[in-house]
Each structure stands twice: as structure tokens, then as C-alpha cells.
Motif scaffolding. Structure first.
Motif: not given
Length: 408
Positions: A211-224
Motif C-alpha cells: 500500500d505504501y513504500v518508503l525510500v530510506a536509502g539516503n546516501a546509498y540509493l545507487n541509481g534507484l
């Protein structure tokens, strides 16, 4: 190591990143009865959450007066009301879930010159105006009761500051989440986030529909999410840890076992570990470059503060990335209606990331007032894009470092 995701599953909440932001959000939502799945590309606490200096420092990288000046009194008031909440959330998790992370109370801001001491006087007045208590100004003699160094012109003791073992905290939060029925997959990078009435996070060997997504990769998203990554810049900070020190030396260096950070732009920070080592950090490498010799960057600063440690063995040294934004304020937001993100704490991530967890969980539950205050802050990309953001930022750091050295 926990297993990686090898299936296609459904849940209420999918969180990308098992650091403080992800764990705080996950815990708040699991406590409210939501089904939570966390995807971690590496290991729990792999980024800044496991490698930071372990200090509870209140407020934000830009203080409340800066926020009032640039975004108005109302925004300043709202953010001021939340500026000291992150530390309380952290302590609640430690208490409620019996997390063993060597939590100790009290933090000192140390002024290297008279200008910085005047700024600490202003900080005390500012924080007290926003309801924060437990602050004590320390003159040049009084600070020696907390820091055994002749380096400082004074300081400010925040009795609600403190320090802890950063990796053990996030590992304890992960265990707490699992005790509430949450699931964590390690070694599972998120490869794509698809928006829709139900969001889908795709991984190499599976997917999560939520239902919900949180993107919490901060400095490590690596192109997401390239558009999100363009809004901030990874930076590296360095930390060393000495061999265990005799108790008499520990008492001489930090008589009250407080943590310390100085007031320079490129600041030093240090504390004693639970097993009696001095943990000393500082310096910034823009663009997240790996320094070739961390000790050569940090040991001279440590000896400037504590010359009696000359010859002391350094047992460990490491670097890690935090995420810097142009305005040095955190970036919260939504992509579509059900994909949330939080990033860019700019060196103040320990407390603000725990606050983020509450703010985002409240928004998902339909109480978005606090979230909207953060989301309403402008989010600028660095001028010149990826090519020029590193030299521009490094030039600014050079200027402020020069001011610190001159004491002006």
C-alpha cells in the motif's frame, strides 16, 4: 545474515533501507499494527546508521533561527517544536525494547574561540525560546570539568544529549521490529519502484507489492531514483578508535563521560566507547571519496585536542557516507500518493532520522501535518549538476574552515 527476498509478496508497508530512518518508521508502524517488510541491499546499519559517531545531537544541521529567517516564523515554530523529539524517540526504543547500546547521557558543544562561544550563548537562548531545557553554559574553566583539554574557550552542555553504540542501536531496533512481526530481507537491493494504487518494489529475485513504500536509502540509493539523488551529495566522514585506555586516562580526557563536538564548520567529534576506547571523528571528503589513510587525517586533530595520547595505538579506522543537501536541511517528500522518501540529514541524522520515522508513520496513518512542514521546504539540486557540485561545495568548506582557523 538474514535471508534475501526470493519470492513475490504483498504487505502493508515496504521500506527500502534498514538504517535509522527505515527502522524508526518500521517500528512506529508495526506498533500501530501494520504489516512491514524492509529491504536492505547489504546488511542492517551498513550506511551511516552503523558507522556514525554515536552522538545524540539535538536540532538540525541548520538551526531554528536559519529556518525562521529563510522560511518564516510559522515554519520555524513548527520545526522548533520537533527539533528535540528525535532523541526522546531513540531513548524510548532503547527503554521499551531493552536495547543494549551503551547509552550514556550528556553532550558538550565546545567553542574553539570567543566568536564560537558567543554563538553558543545565542544557541542556548534560541533553544530555550523553543522550550528546550537542560542547557548549561561553560566558561573556559568550567569546560575543563567535562573535557580535559586546553583547546577550548568555553562550551555548552546539553544534558539531553548523549552517546551510544550506533550499530548496536540499529541492530536492536531491527530485532524489536521482528519481535512485532516485521520482516527484514538483507542482501536485497531494490532495483525499481513502480507507482500505482499499489506500489511495487522489484528486486533481483522477487518483488514486494505494498500500500505504501518508503525510500530510506539516503546516501546509498545507487541509481534507484535519479531525480531524488540529484538533490543531494554523498560525503564521507572519517573515524578512528584507539586501543582501550586505562581508566585514569579516560577520567582525564572526559571526566564526566560526555560526548563532545566542536563548533568548527569541519568539526571534530569524540567520545569514550563502552569498553574505554576514545572514538574520534571528523573531516569531510566531498563526493564520498575513500581517503587513502584515515589515520593521517584524524590523528593530528586528536593530538591537538589530547597531546598526551601521542603514541597511543589506533585499533580501528573507518569511513562512511552521509548525505548533504544544498540548504543542509533534510528532504522529506512523496512521489505520487503512496511512495514516501526521507534523506539528506547533512550530518544530523541520528536524531532527525528517528524523528522522520514518527513523522512519516503519522502521515501514512492520515496525520500529515508535521510531514507537510518538512515536505514544504524547497529542495534544490546542486548548481552545475553532478560535474560541479563537488568543487563548489569544497570551495565553500574551504572558506568556512579558513574562518574557523582565523577565529572570525
Amino acid at each position: 545474515m538474514r535471508p534475501s527476498l526470493k519470492d513475490h509478496i504483498k504487505t502493508d508497508i515496504c521500506i527500502i533501507g534498514a538504517g535509522y530512518t527505515g527502522m524508526s518508521t518500521a517500528l512506529h508502524l508495526a506498533e500501530a499494527g501494520y504489516r512491514v517488510v524492509v529491504l536492505e541491499a547489504s546488511r542492517i546499519g551498513f550506511g551511516a546508521s552503523g558507522r556514525n559517531g554515536g552522538q545524540i545531537v539535538n536540532s538540525y544541521s541548520r538551526d531554528i533561527d536559519f529556518i525562521e529567517k529563510h522560511y518564516g516564523q510559522n515554519v520555524g515554530k513548527e520545526m522548533g517544536q520537533m527539533a528535540f523529539e528525535g532523541g526522546r524517540i531513540l531513548r524510548r526504543f532503547v527503554k521499551d525494547y531493552n536495547i543494549q547500546c551503551d547509552l550514556k547521557e550528556g553532550g558538550v558543544f565546545a567553542a574553539c574561540n570567543n566568536r564560537q562561544f558567543r554563538e553558543l550563548e545565542e544557541k542556548k537562548a534560541l533553544w530555550e525560546a523553543h522550550g528546550h531545557k537542560g542547557l548549561e553554559l561553560l566558561d573556559a574553566d568550567q569546560i575543563k570539568a567535562h573535557v580535559g583539554s586546553d583547546r577550548y574557550a568555553g562550551g555548552l552542555l546539553d544534558n539531553t544529549g548523549g552517546h551510544f553504540h550506533p550499530l548496536n542501536l540499529v541492530l536492536g531496533e531491527a530485532a524489536a521490529l521482528e519481535s512485532l512481526g516485521g520482516t527484514i530481507y538483507e542482501g536485497t537491493p531494490a532495483l525499481e519502484v513502480q507507482e500505482g494504487s499499489m506500489a511495487v518494489v522489484k528486486t533481483e529475485s522477487g518483488s514486494v507489492t505494498a500500500d505504501y513504500v518508503l525510500v530510506a536509502g539516503n546516501a546509498y540509493l545507487n541509481g534507484l531514483l535519479p531525480k531524488l539523488e540529484a538533490k543531494a551529495m554523498p560525503c564521507g566522514t572519517q573515524v578512528i578508535t584507539t586501543e582501550p585506555l586505562p581508566e585514569s586516562v579516560q577520567k582525564k580526557l572526559l571526566p564526566k563521560d560526555n560526548c563532545v563536538e566542536d563548533c568548527n564548520y569541519l568539526l571534530d567529534y569524540y567520545r569514550l566507547s563502552g569498553d574505554g576506547r576514545l572514538i574520534y571523528g571528523g573531516g569531510v571528503t566531498y563526493g564520498a571519496r575513500e581517503p587513502s589513510k584515515i589515520e593521517s587525517l584524524i590523528v593530528p586533530n586528536m593530538l591537538k585536542t589530547f597531546p598526551e595520547l601521542k603514541g597511543t595505538k589506533v585499533d580501528f579506522a573507518w569511513t562512511g557516507n552521509f548525505l548533504l543537501t544544498l540548504m543542509r536541511l533534510p528532504q522529506f517528500g512523496r512521489i505520487g500518493s503512496n511512495v514516501y522518501y526521507a534523506q539528506g540529514y547533512s550530518g544530523h541524522g541520528v536524531t532527525c532520522s528517528h524523528l522522520a520515522g514518527k513523522v512519516i508513520s503519522d502521515a501514512i496513518r492520515g496525520q500529515a501535518e508535521s510531514f507537510d512542514v518538512f515536505a514544504g521546504l524547497p529542495q534544490y539540486s546542486f548548481p552545475g549538476g553532478r560535474l560541479f557540485r563537488i568543487p563548489f561545495t569544497a570551495m565553500g568548506a574551504w572558506y568556512y574552515n579558513l574562518r574557523d582557523q582565523l577565529g572570525v
